[in-house]
Design a protein around this motif. Structure first.
Motif, PDB file in Angstrom:
ATOM      1  N   VAL A  41       2.463  11.405  11.047  1.00  0.00           N
ATOM      2  CA  VAL A  41       1.514  10.807  10.111  1.00  0.00           C
ATOM      3  C   VAL A  41       0.763   9.705  10.849  1.00  0.00           C
ATOM      4  CG1 VAL A  41       1.288   9.472   7.986  1.00  0.00           C
ATOM      5  CG2 VAL A  41       2.978  11.312   8.135  1.00  0.00           C
ATOM      6  N   ARG A  47       5.816   5.982  -6.815  1.00  0.00           N
ATOM      7  CA  ARG A  47       6.174   6.074  -5.401  1.00  0.00           C
ATOM      8  C   ARG A  47       6.547   4.709  -4.843  1.00  0.00           C
ATOM      9  NH1 ARG A  47       5.268  10.345  -1.971  1.00  0.00           N
ATOM     10  NH2 ARG A  47       5.737  11.418  -3.904  1.00  0.00           N
ATOM     11  N   ILE A 101      17.260  -4.314  -3.559  1.00  0.00           N
ATOM     12  CA  ILE A 101      18.585  -3.699  -3.688  1.00  0.00           C
ATOM     13  C   ILE A 101      19.654  -4.763  -3.943  1.00  0.00           C
ATOM     14  CG2 ILE A 101      20.396  -2.451  -2.429  1.00  0.00           C
ATOM     15  CD1 ILE A 101      18.018  -1.060  -0.882  1.00  0.00           C
ATOM     16  N   HIS A 127       6.578  14.184   0.625  1.00  0.00           N
ATOM     17  CA  HIS A 127       7.095  13.195  -0.313  1.00  0.00           C
ATOM     18  C   HIS A 127       7.873  12.086   0.390  1.00  0.00           C
ATOM     19  CE1 HIS A 127       6.854  16.365  -3.765  1.00  0.00           C
ATOM     20  NE2 HIS A 127       5.701  16.078  -3.231  1.00  0.00           N
ATOM     21  N   ALA A 128       7.656  11.911   1.686  1.00  0.00           N
ATOM     22  CA  ALA A 128       8.401  10.924   2.461  1.00  0.00           C
ATOM     23  C   ALA A 128       7.971   9.506   2.102  1.00  0.00           C
ATOM     24  CB  ALA A 128       8.174  11.173   3.944  1.00  0.00           C
ATOM     25  N   HIS A 129       8.733   8.559   2.625  1.00  0.00           N
ATOM     26  CA  HIS A 129       8.395   7.142   2.460  1.00  0.00           C
ATOM     27  C   HIS A 129       6.960   6.894   2.898  1.00  0.00           C
ATOM     28  CE1 HIS A 129       9.251   2.808   2.320  1.00  0.00           C
ATOM     29  NE2 HIS A 129       8.276   2.770   3.206  1.00  0.00           N
ATOM     30  N   GLU A 130       6.196   6.169   2.091  1.00  0.00           N
ATOM     31  CA  GLU A 130       4.801   5.923   2.443  1.00  0.00           C
ATOM     32  C   GLU A 130       4.298   4.567   1.940  1.00  0.00           C
ATOM     33  OE1 GLU A 130       1.751   7.773   0.038  1.00  0.00           O
ATOM     34  OE2 GLU A 130       3.261   9.084  -0.861  1.00  0.00           O
ATOM     35  N   THR A 131       5.210   3.731   1.451  1.00  0.00           N
ATOM     36  CA  THR A 131       4.803   2.434   0.916  1.00  0.00           C
ATOM     37  C   THR A 131       5.108   1.334   1.930  1.00  0.00           C
ATOM     38  OG1 THR A 131       5.355   3.228  -1.297  1.00  0.00           O
ATOM     39  CG2 THR A 131       5.040   0.849  -1.020  1.00  0.00           C
ATOM     40  N   TRP A 132       4.092   0.570   2.242  1.00  0.00           N
ATOM     41  CA  TRP A 132       4.261  -0.472   3.257  1.00  0.00           C
ATOM     42  C   TRP A 132       3.773  -1.814   2.741  1.00  0.00           C
ATOM     43  CZ3 TRP A 132       7.270   0.997   7.043  1.00  0.00           C
ATOM     44  CH2 TRP A 132       7.342   2.359   7.363  1.00  0.00           C
ATOM     45  N   LEU A 146      17.829   3.942   4.676  1.00  0.00           N
ATOM     46  CA  LEU A 146      17.178   3.299   3.530  1.00  0.00           C
ATOM     47  C   LEU A 146      15.867   3.975   3.139  1.00  0.00           C
ATOM     48  CD1 LEU A 146      17.675  -0.553   3.999  1.00  0.00           C
ATOM     49  CD2 LEU A 146      18.651   0.925   2.248  1.00  0.00           C
ATOM     50  N   LYS A 185      23.187   2.068  -2.228  1.00  0.00           N
ATOM     51  CA  LYS A 185      22.227   1.123  -2.817  1.00  0.00           C
ATOM     52  C   LYS A 185      22.621   0.706  -4.236  1.00  0.00           C
ATOM     53  CE  LYS A 185      18.054   3.158  -0.655  1.00  0.00           C
ATOM     54  NZ  LYS A 185      16.729   3.741  -0.950  1.00  0.00           N
ATOM     55  N   THR A 206       8.577  -4.579   5.027  1.00  0.00           N
ATOM     56  CA  THR A 206       8.917  -3.494   4.112  1.00  0.00           C
ATOM     57  C   THR A 206      10.426  -3.378   3.914  1.00  0.00           C
ATOM     58  OG1 THR A 206       6.905  -2.316   4.730  1.00  0.00           O
ATOM     59  CG2 THR A 206       8.663  -1.011   3.692  1.00  0.00           C
ATOM     60  N   ARG A 230       0.826  -1.207   0.000  1.00  0.00           N
ATOM     61  CA  ARG A 230       0.000   0.000   0.000  1.00  0.00           C
ATOM     62  C   ARG A 230       0.860   1.258   0.000  1.00  0.00           C
ATOM     63  NH1 ARG A 230      -4.920  -0.351   4.077  1.00  0.00           N
ATOM     64  NH2 ARG A 230      -5.365   1.558   2.919  1.00  0.00           N
ATOM     65  N   VAL A 231       0.463   2.194  -0.823  1.00  0.00           N
ATOM     66  CA  VAL A 231       1.108   3.506  -0.885  1.00  0.00           C
ATOM     67  C   VAL A 231       0.136   4.440  -0.176  1.00  0.00           C
ATOM     68  CG1 VAL A 231       2.071   5.264  -2.415  1.00  0.00           C
ATOM     69  CG2 VAL A 231       2.208   2.831  -3.046  1.00  0.00           C
ATOM     70  N   GLU A 232       0.401   4.651   1.103  1.00  0.00           N
ATOM     71  CA  GLU A 232      -0.677   5.038   2.006  1.00  0.00           C
ATOM     72  C   GLU A 232      -1.193   6.458   1.858  1.00  0.00           C
ATOM     73  OE1 GLU A 232       0.088   3.759   6.020  1.00  0.00           O
ATOM     74  OE2 GLU A 232       0.100   1.655   5.425  1.00  0.00           O
ATOM     75  N   GLN A 233      -0.366   7.366   1.344  1.00  0.00           N
ATOM     76  CA  GLN A 233      -0.878   8.722   1.123  1.00  0.00           C
ATOM     77  C   GLN A 233      -1.478   8.855  -0.279  1.00  0.00           C
ATOM     78  OE1 GLN A 233      -1.032  10.699   3.813  1.00  0.00           O
ATOM     79  NE2 GLN A 233      -0.104   8.949   4.829  1.00  0.00           N
ATOM     80  N   LYS A 237      12.681  -4.084   0.517  1.00  0.00           N
ATOM     81  CA  LYS A 237      13.651  -3.122   0.002  1.00  0.00           C
ATOM     82  C   LYS A 237      15.025  -3.783  -0.173  1.00  0.00           C
ATOM     83  CE  LYS A 237      13.614   1.044   2.036  1.00  0.00           C
ATOM     84  NZ  LYS A 237      13.500   2.039   0.953  1.00  0.00           N
ATOM     85  N   ARG A 250      10.033   3.864  -5.953  1.00  0.00           N
ATOM     86  CA  ARG A 250      11.024   4.612  -5.179  1.00  0.00           C
ATOM     87  C   ARG A 250      11.150   4.042  -3.765  1.00  0.00           C
ATOM     88  NH1 ARG A 250       9.860  10.287  -2.344  1.00  0.00           N
ATOM     89  NH2 ARG A 250       8.902   8.750  -0.938  1.00  0.00           N
ATOM     90  N   ASP A 251      10.011   3.839  -3.101  1.00  0.00           N
ATOM     91  CA  ASP A 251      10.039   3.460  -1.687  1.00  0.00           C
ATOM     92  C   ASP A 251      10.523   2.026  -1.476  1.00  0.00           C
ATOM     93  OD1 ASP A 251       9.145   5.939  -0.995  1.00  0.00           O
ATOM     94  OD2 ASP A 251       7.126   5.319  -0.407  1.00  0.00           O
ATOM     95  N   LEU A 252      10.214   1.134  -2.401  1.00  0.00           N
ATOM     96  CA  LEU A 252      10.637  -0.265  -2.237  1.00  0.00           C
ATOM     97  C   LEU A 252      11.908  -0.589  -3.023  1.00  0.00           C
ATOM     98  CD1 LEU A 252       7.262  -2.256  -2.138  1.00  0.00           C
ATOM     99  CD2 LEU A 252       8.563  -1.224  -0.254  1.00  0.00           C
ATOM    100  N   ASP A 253      12.509   0.432  -3.643  1.00  0.00           N
ATOM    101  CA  ASP A 253      13.807   0.255  -4.310  1.00  0.00           C
ATOM    102  C   ASP A 253      13.790  -0.735  -5.460  1.00  0.00           C
ATOM    103  OD1 ASP A 253      15.594   2.015  -2.695  1.00  0.00           O
ATOM    104  OD2 ASP A 253      14.926   0.728  -1.069  1.00  0.00           O
ATOM    105  N   VAL A 278      13.373   7.435   2.272  1.00  0.00           N
ATOM    106  CA  VAL A 278      13.245   8.840   1.896  1.00  0.00           C
ATOM    107  C   VAL A 278      12.498   9.544   3.025  1.00  0.00           C
ATOM    108  CG1 VAL A 278      12.236  10.461   0.251  1.00  0.00           C
ATOM    109  CG2 VAL A 278      13.211   8.294  -0.557  1.00  0.00           C
TER     110      VAL A 278
END
Lengths: 316, 316
Positions: free
Chosen positions: B118, A193, B172, B135-140, B108, B15, B164, A142-145, B168, A196-199, B110
């Motif tokens: 949040v 996103r 990587i 624009h911070a990390h938001e993917t879980w 690791l 990375k 998560t 999930r990309v929560e925002q 990542k 980017r977040d999960l690389d 952003v």
């Protein structure tokens, strides 16, 4: 005998075979580019193939996946009537001469024993996948925002399903490049996103909306529109173009822009789901278009929900 | 001058450099094996290196990652006091002669603009990462069934953070093999499920618990135990071994087993977080140990929360 056409795509149905195919192409020095689709292809999809080839800038093997992903549909939505035409799709892809493989798995999820609804997240919303329990699929990305607002408000499981299936496709195909259409603007931003977040080591291409001659954004769902509904639906693109013109002429107050679009759509007989003016990257609403913004629309015409959008780059 | 030791691991902090290194090893025909750790290494970690090498069964390049992952800690937890000893870790890894690279990224995630908490998921629980917005990390990544219960009950952001960061690291390092310790039993099962559900092309190794001579399961956190607490903490492994013996002798009622363990731990001065008897794969509680089960324990001794478990294979 040689194959009938050198550019006939190879059809791959198995995950492991797909990955092995991809790794062979990579070992041959080619980039692998993925174009994820749900089939019933139109010129919008084919433009993604061209965009992927252009982005590679060198030897590339393009994979088009065709998979109607159940996890992004809620039980109330149109999974059952989503259009399909596999033979037609294959013909169109072959005609491009640019597609090396078509990945069309029968199913991508581990299913459990049916009949045990699992409470989903997002306020109890469930997808068409959640009929299982025990050892069934249970991992969600999930990309929560970015998943909130716009289509996320009326389709609470949609982006969870999209992000998850795209993560799966990325891990199966292992592409270097993947192309998405900007018509699904929020989806494109969600995928960017997530990558980017999960690389993920994948370059994401956002490809411009392809429109019919009269302005209607191409969509597989357009086939469900009656002639009359299709005519009325032109109010979407027309109102977006007018809004951009107005904004570039200084009429950049979001509320006025939204009111005008809602009025136009409703006068045409559409039922508005949302009209929003948001920042291009964060998708947060803006009060004035004084930075790169996008106007996003979702509206029903008859039983068909259509989405469209227009980007506005301002210099003020 | 030749390098001091041929087996000195290469230290990689970036990375992109990590991924490039991994791809070069793969191109040389080696499997890449990842051992993710949070540093302060002990023999348990080193056994994961051996297990990864054994699992490869051929040429292999082992990468040990050292990264204390903030997103799996809640603000009330011990991120700030988590022990570290990078020089010592490097020495131990070099001494194995089996580690080719150590991946120790500075961060690791952003980060966004600080100071805007949040709201997290899981009933408002937040992790040490969630001090950001924009624009911070938001993917879980969440494994929604297996993350519940056991450690998930008292540590609501833990498995979301683990899944998560491991996703990542997988993207990587791009390993063929990754090794996890069964001491963190639920974590191991969560990772196995994530790999299955998201189609990572990675073989997951679950490695047996390594214990001190007196039975205490090795853990980086053991360093925080006083001599007296450490002595008392032996009640964990002792009660687990006794429970297994009893179960194999037919005393297989979970409630009785749990009661006995709780009593033993409390008599020793421990504060029990949980004692559960669960199925090995689904981690769902069982009333009787009449199938492969595992007894899982978490308990506080002083300010240190310890976990341990014991698998029981029955034939009845």
């Amino acid at each position: 005998m040689a194959p009938a056409a050198a550019h006939e795509p190879e059809v791959i149905r198995d995950k492991a075979a797909m990955r092995a195919w991809s790794r062979r192409r990579r070992a041959e020095g080619k980039a692998v580019a993925l174009v994820p689709t749900m089939g019933f292809l139109h010129e919008g999809h084919l433009s993604l193939v061209s965009a992927a080839v252009a982005a590679a800038g060198g030897p590339v093997a393009v994979v088009v996946s065709i998979y109607v992903n159940p996890s992004q549909f809620a039980p109330t939505e149109d999974l059952a009537t989503y259009p399909s035409d596999f033979a037609g799709d294959l013909g169109k892809l072959a005609a491009t001469g640019a597609v090396a493989a078509v990945f069309c798995p029968p199913d991508l999820y581990v299913r459990g024993s049916a009949g045990h609804p699992v409470a989903g997240v997002s306020g109890g919303a469930v997808s068409c996948l959640e009929d299982a329990c025990g050892h069934a699929h249970e991992t969600w990305v999930r990309v929560e925002q970015l998943e909130k607002g716009l289509c996320g408000s009326s389709r609470p499981v949609f982006f969870r399903g999209v992000a998850t299936v795209v993560a799966k496709l990325f891990n199966i195909v292992e592409p270097d490049i993947a192309a998405f259409g900007k018509k699904d603007y929020q989806q494109w931003r969600v995928i960017c996103r997530m990558v980017r977040d999960l690389d993920f080591a994948i370059k994401i291409i956002g490809s411009e909306i392809v429109r019919e001659a009269d302005g209607l954004a191409m969509s597989s769902r357009n086939v469900h529109l009656s002639c009359e509904e299709r005519e009325k639906a032109l109010s979407i693109s027309r109102s977006l173009v007018n809004a951009r013109t107005a904004a570039l002429n200084g009429n950049n107050h979001s509320q006025q822009i939204k009111d005008q679009i809602v009025q136009t759509l409703e006068e045409a007989g559409g039922q508005v789901d949302y009209v929003e003016v948001v920042e291009q990257e964060s998708l947060t609403p803006v009060k004035r278009i004084d930075r790169p913004a996008v106007i996003c629309v979702a509206a029903w015409f008859g039983k068909v929900r259509l989405i469209d959008n227009i980007e506005i780059q301002t210099t003020s």
